[in-house]
Design a protein around this motif. Structure first.
Motif, PDB file in Angstrom:
ATOM      1  N   ALA A 133      -4.193   2.940 -11.831  1.00 31.06           N
ATOM      2  CA  ALA A 133      -5.588   2.494 -11.757  1.00 31.06           C
ATOM      3  C   ALA A 133      -6.061   2.349 -10.319  1.00 31.06           C
ATOM      4  O   ALA A 133      -7.182   2.749  -9.974  1.00 31.06           O
ATOM      5  CB  ALA A 133      -5.745   1.166 -12.500  1.00 31.06           C
ATOM      6  N   SER A 134      -5.222   1.777  -9.452  1.00 32.17           N
ATOM      7  CA  SER A 134      -5.641   1.609  -8.053  1.00 32.17           C
ATOM      8  C   SER A 134      -5.780   2.954  -7.350  1.00 32.17           C
ATOM      9  O   SER A 134      -6.614   3.100  -6.446  1.00 32.17           O
ATOM     10  CB  SER A 134      -4.649   0.724  -7.306  1.00 32.17           C
ATOM     11  N   THR A 135      -4.992   3.933  -7.757  1.00 36.02           N
ATOM     12  CA  THR A 135      -5.121   5.269  -7.173  1.00 36.02           C
ATOM     13  C   THR A 135      -6.462   5.887  -7.536  1.00 36.02           C
ATOM     14  O   THR A 135      -7.109   6.538  -6.704  1.00 36.02           O
ATOM     15  CB  THR A 135      -3.967   6.170  -7.645  1.00 36.02           C
ATOM     16  N   VAL A 136      -6.899   5.664  -8.767  1.00 33.24           N
ATOM     17  CA  VAL A 136      -8.214   6.172  -9.182  1.00 33.24           C
ATOM     18  C   VAL A 136      -9.330   5.457  -8.425  1.00 33.24           C
ATOM     19  O   VAL A 136     -10.225   6.088  -7.843  1.00 33.24           O
ATOM     20  CB  VAL A 136      -8.398   5.997 -10.705  1.00 33.24           C
ATOM     21  N   CYS A 140      -1.076  -0.612 -12.392  1.00 35.22           N
ATOM     22  CA  CYS A 140      -1.693  -0.841 -11.081  1.00 35.22           C
ATOM     23  C   CYS A 140      -1.593   0.393 -10.196  1.00 35.22           C
ATOM     24  O   CYS A 140      -2.531   0.710  -9.461  1.00 35.22           O
ATOM     25  CB  CYS A 140      -1.038  -2.031 -10.398  1.00 35.22           C
ATOM     26  N   VAL A 141      -0.460   1.086 -10.236  1.00 33.49           N
ATOM     27  CA  VAL A 141      -0.312   2.303  -9.428  1.00 33.49           C
ATOM     28  C   VAL A 141      -1.356   3.333  -9.830  1.00 33.49           C
ATOM     29  O   VAL A 141      -2.064   3.905  -8.987  1.00 33.49           O
ATOM     30  CB  VAL A 141       1.111   2.882  -9.572  1.00 33.49           C
ATOM     31  N   VAL A 183       0.821  -1.207   0.000  1.00 33.51           N
ATOM     32  CA  VAL A 183       0.000   0.000   0.000  1.00 33.51           C
ATOM     33  C   VAL A 183       0.856   1.258   0.000  1.00 33.51           C
ATOM     34  O   VAL A 183       1.993   1.270   0.475  1.00 33.51           O
ATOM     35  CB  VAL A 183      -0.957   0.027   1.212  1.00 33.51           C
ATOM     36  N   ASN A 184       0.278   2.324  -0.514  1.00 30.12           N
ATOM     37  CA  ASN A 184       0.918   3.642  -0.539  1.00 30.12           C
ATOM     38  C   ASN A 184       0.720   4.297   0.828  1.00 30.12           C
ATOM     39  O   ASN A 184      -0.121   5.176   1.003  1.00 30.12           O
ATOM     40  CB  ASN A 184       0.296   4.499  -1.647  1.00 30.12           C
ATOM     41  N   LEU A 194      -5.698   1.591   0.805  1.00 26.95           N
ATOM     42  CA  LEU A 194      -4.822   2.521   0.090  1.00 26.95           C
ATOM     43  C   LEU A 194      -4.347   1.899  -1.217  1.00 26.95           C
ATOM     44  O   LEU A 194      -4.213   0.676  -1.317  1.00 26.95           O
ATOM     45  CB  LEU A 194      -3.621   2.882   0.966  1.00 26.95           C
ATOM     46  N   PRO A 195      -4.075   2.705  -2.229  1.00 34.32           N
ATOM     47  CA  PRO A 195      -3.672   2.152  -3.530  1.00 34.32           C
ATOM     48  C   PRO A 195      -2.259   1.595  -3.524  1.00 34.32           C
ATOM     49  O   PRO A 195      -1.516   1.719  -2.540  1.00 34.32           O
ATOM     50  CB  PRO A 195      -3.779   3.370  -4.465  1.00 34.32           C
ATOM     51  N   THR A 196      -1.879   0.978  -4.630  1.00 30.26           N
ATOM     52  CA  THR A 196      -0.542   0.422  -4.791  1.00 30.26           C
ATOM     53  C   THR A 196       0.512   1.516  -4.708  1.00 30.26           C
ATOM     54  O   THR A 196       0.375   2.571  -5.325  1.00 30.26           O
ATOM     55  CB  THR A 196      -0.421  -0.286  -6.150  1.00 30.26           C
ATOM     56  N   ALA A 197       1.562   1.259  -3.954  1.00 28.36           N
ATOM     57  CA  ALA A 197       2.648   2.229  -3.823  1.00 28.36           C
ATOM     58  C   ALA A 197       3.497   2.262  -5.088  1.00 28.36           C
ATOM     59  O   ALA A 197       3.648   1.242  -5.779  1.00 28.36           O
ATOM     60  CB  ALA A 197       3.518   1.882  -2.616  1.00 28.36           C
TER      61      ALA A 197
END
Length: 368
Positions: free
Chosen positions: A348-351, A345-346, A107-108, A322-325
């Protein structure tokens, strides 16, 4: 309203710095080798300084807490599933499957987790524990898989230098692990570093996150290495040999994807999925594991299983959602692997996490 403000304030630097990196790449402002040089700077210089500063100033007994058990369980589950999916369904070799696992569960926690925790939870103490857990336990596992999976095999398929010897010497060769271990030593002994040294580490470490985001933005434009089809990066991680096999490694992943999904599409002339579709499917699996399965698994352990207080359940679920770091991209880039999965992944997962974090704060927060 406060939770939404926290999310926006946390996400804004990510989008802004990534956008600046993209614009710099598109305009050729930093030169053709900028992505490679900045990536090595983050991995070998700035990130070790940041990790040393953080670990050396932390209490190592923070792991002895039920909340960390819940977070660790969710992380282990989705990272294992991501690794297994990469190996079993998408034909990935060990190193690239490790990137899949990291993209699914790492996680970020720093540049996004801290502002979200401060605004939603009121303090960032649990996030600090999460950061330590990822630095001291998750990263060494991932880096060991990357290190062992990206070494060119000799005649007969054996690893040069022996697998055991490489594993034992990895802390010396890998700046991320070495910095973490030095931080543990300083924390355990209670040693106080000279102000000039600690301040220099603070200043240098502060460059890690923004530079990593700039590098990520550069990669979105598509640097020369990517346009060349995954050409090798100069200088392997931890002082090892250059990854001249980086392109072959990426091509093997592509061939594995294409062959496997075509075979699974069925016989009789049925059209198989294209390689691009398979890559999107792989990224979709990793993002779903990261943004949906990980927080749900953490909730199941923290709530029904451990019966933690509501505020601890909220902390565990928020951090798990939390999104991918961006570390996943930096590690893949440094080891000469195909960075497409980590980069996708960074972003898309943040969105997606903007919605999942908002829902978690609404469903589990004190105002529910």
């Amino acid at each position: 309203m406060a939770a939404m403000h926290a999310l926006l304030s946390g996400f804004a630097p990510i989008w802004l710095l990534t956008g600046i990196g993209y614009a710099a790449g598109r305009g050729g402002l930093l030169g053709e080798q900028a992505e490679s040089v900045l990536g090595r700077f983050v991995f070998h210089v700035a990130m070790p300084a940041a990790l040393f500063t953080m670990v050396s100033g932390s209490r190592l007994d923070a792991f002895a807490h039920p909340s960390m058990v819940a977070f660790a369980a969710g992380t282990a589950l989705v990272s294992g599933l991501g690794y297994a999916a990469g190996r079993r369904f998408f034909g990935r070799e060990r190193a690239e499957a490790a990137v899949s696992g990291m993209a699914s569960g790492y996680v970020n926690s720093a540049n996004l987790g801290i502002p979200v925790a401060v605004h939603v939870l009121g303090d960032a103490s649990f996030v600090a524990q999460v950061i330590l857990f990822q630095v001291l336990l998750v990263s060494p596992v991932v880096l060991t898989l990357l290190d062992s999976g990206t070494q060119a095999a000799g005649p007969g398929g054996e690893r040069p230098g022996g697998g055991l010897r490489r594993m034992l010497t990895m802390p010396v060769r890998n700046p991320v692990i070495m910095a973490s271990l030095l931080g543990v030593a300083v924390s355990a002994t209670g040693l106080r570093l000279p102000a000039a040294v600690s301040h220099s580490c603070d200043v240098l470490g502060a460059a890690a996150v923004p530079t990593a985001l700039i590098t990520l933005g550069l990669s979105l434009h598509g640097g020369p290495a990517e346009r060349a089809g995954g050409a090798a990066h100069s200088g392997g991680a931890g002082g090892g040999p250059g990854r001249s096999a980086g392109r072959a490694e990426a091509e093997r992943g592509t061939v594995g994807l294409k062959t496997l999904v075509t075979r699974r599409a069925g016989a009789g002339g049925a059209a198989g999925l294209t390689t691009l579709a398979a890559r999107h499917a792989e990224a979709g699996v990793a993002v779903a594991l990261k943004t949906l399965v990980q927080p749900l698994a953490a909730f199941a352990v923290a709530g029904p299983l451990l019966h933690l207080p509501d505020h601890q359940v909220l902390a565990v679920v928020l951090c798990s959602a939390l999104p991918t770091a961006q570390n996943a991209y930096i590690y893949a880039h440094q080891y000469g692997l195909d960075t497409g999965l980590a980069r996708t992944c960074v972003v898309a997962s943040t969105v997606v996490s903007m919605s999942t974090l908002s829902f978690a704060a609404w469903a589990l927060g004190p105002s529910r």
